[in-house]
Design a protein around this motif. Sequence first.
Motif: not given
Length: 431
Positions: A316-326
């Motif tokens: 959920v945090v990754a979805c609302l963060s700038k850029g890409k999360t892997e």
Amino acid sequence: MGNYKIKPNKLKGEVKIPPSKSMAHRAVICASLSNGRSIIKNIDFSDDIVATIEGMQAFGAKINKKHKCVEIEGIFSENNLVKMKENREIDCNESGSTLRFLVPIGNLFEGENHFIGRGNLGKRPLDIFYEIFDKQNIEYTYKEKELDLRVKGKLKPDVFSIRGDVSSQFITGLMFILPLLDGDSKINITTELQSKGYIDLTIDVMKDFGVEIINNNYKEFIIKGNQNYIEREYKVEGDYSQGAFFLCADAIGNEVISLDLKENSLQGDMETIDILKRMGTKFKRVHSAIGGKAKELTGTVIDAKGCPDVIPILSVVACLSKGKTEIINAERLRIKECDRLKAIKEELSKLGGIIEERENGLIIEGIEEFKGGVEVWSHKDHRIAMMLAIASTRCKNTIVLKDYECVSKSYPHFFEDFKSLGGIIDEWNMG
């Protein structure tokens, strides 16, 4: 099953994080294997913990449940007059910890142990135990893809070679029983050991109950035989696995102070704080109270090896963060209460998340906020249900969450806490 209509609203206030399920499992087992009377304080009677309590009762422990605590007369206590049945049935419900911890414990005793359960529990691999049973001529039968396991025979001291990249629960299960055998044993780890934090937790709780294990750099564990668990009074600390939901809620713009999260905890899911810091969250801590804020979140690489249970809410945090999360090394999430990688992708995508599912992880591209205005499903998985509730706080529109009751598996009072912080929820009739 029930459905909740959840209206977007900011969470604000203090919440007492429930006691650690991981520590409660371990404390109940150690106390039950002792030769005296123990009191375990600060326990929530979630479905998983009840399964372990009832399993240890089947082995002969006398356990009285009281408000937030249990009194346990150990199996080997002179004051324990409970007569253990020759053939025992252990209902693990959907608890993987209960199953993998208690299978070896059953090999302490004469007679047959019959392990049953439900949900996806029968799909979780037990091959490591089957290999040990074959080597030691222990009788067992099982069914494919459902939990119907019968085991008969006593375990002997030995050198056990075990993979470390399947589940640390197998290692913990053996650690509980080996100190009680009439002879020394060793556990050799044949691959890199994942979830080291859970092994640290096991060794620490066992030490509190008087049993020592020598850890040689997580490559081998030396276990002296003929040890005894001693009775004691024990308090379970707050659970970082559950606390992660509110720590992540803070990261995405809520204002929650999480109470009862120990600063120097050995819980592996404490890694949540380090991951959120990398993404831009600044935390303020006063003793066991912690809260966080983020001006701007940025994507990162999240290795799920040591903290698989917090990947749903970190997504959920990754979805609302700038850029890409892997998210990498997350293949074990496919054999939890549901296929969690698939569930995360499906449900957060409904809310507007941009997620690519891979065999062993996820690629997530950041968005400004979730859309909402849709029905989402828990997949009857407690962590997916709680993930979606927290995600609702950053939705434009109301969501309907189907099958919310599954939170009883680990956090029975989650939605009560959610409402106390300002969450707006109503029962919703889909018909």
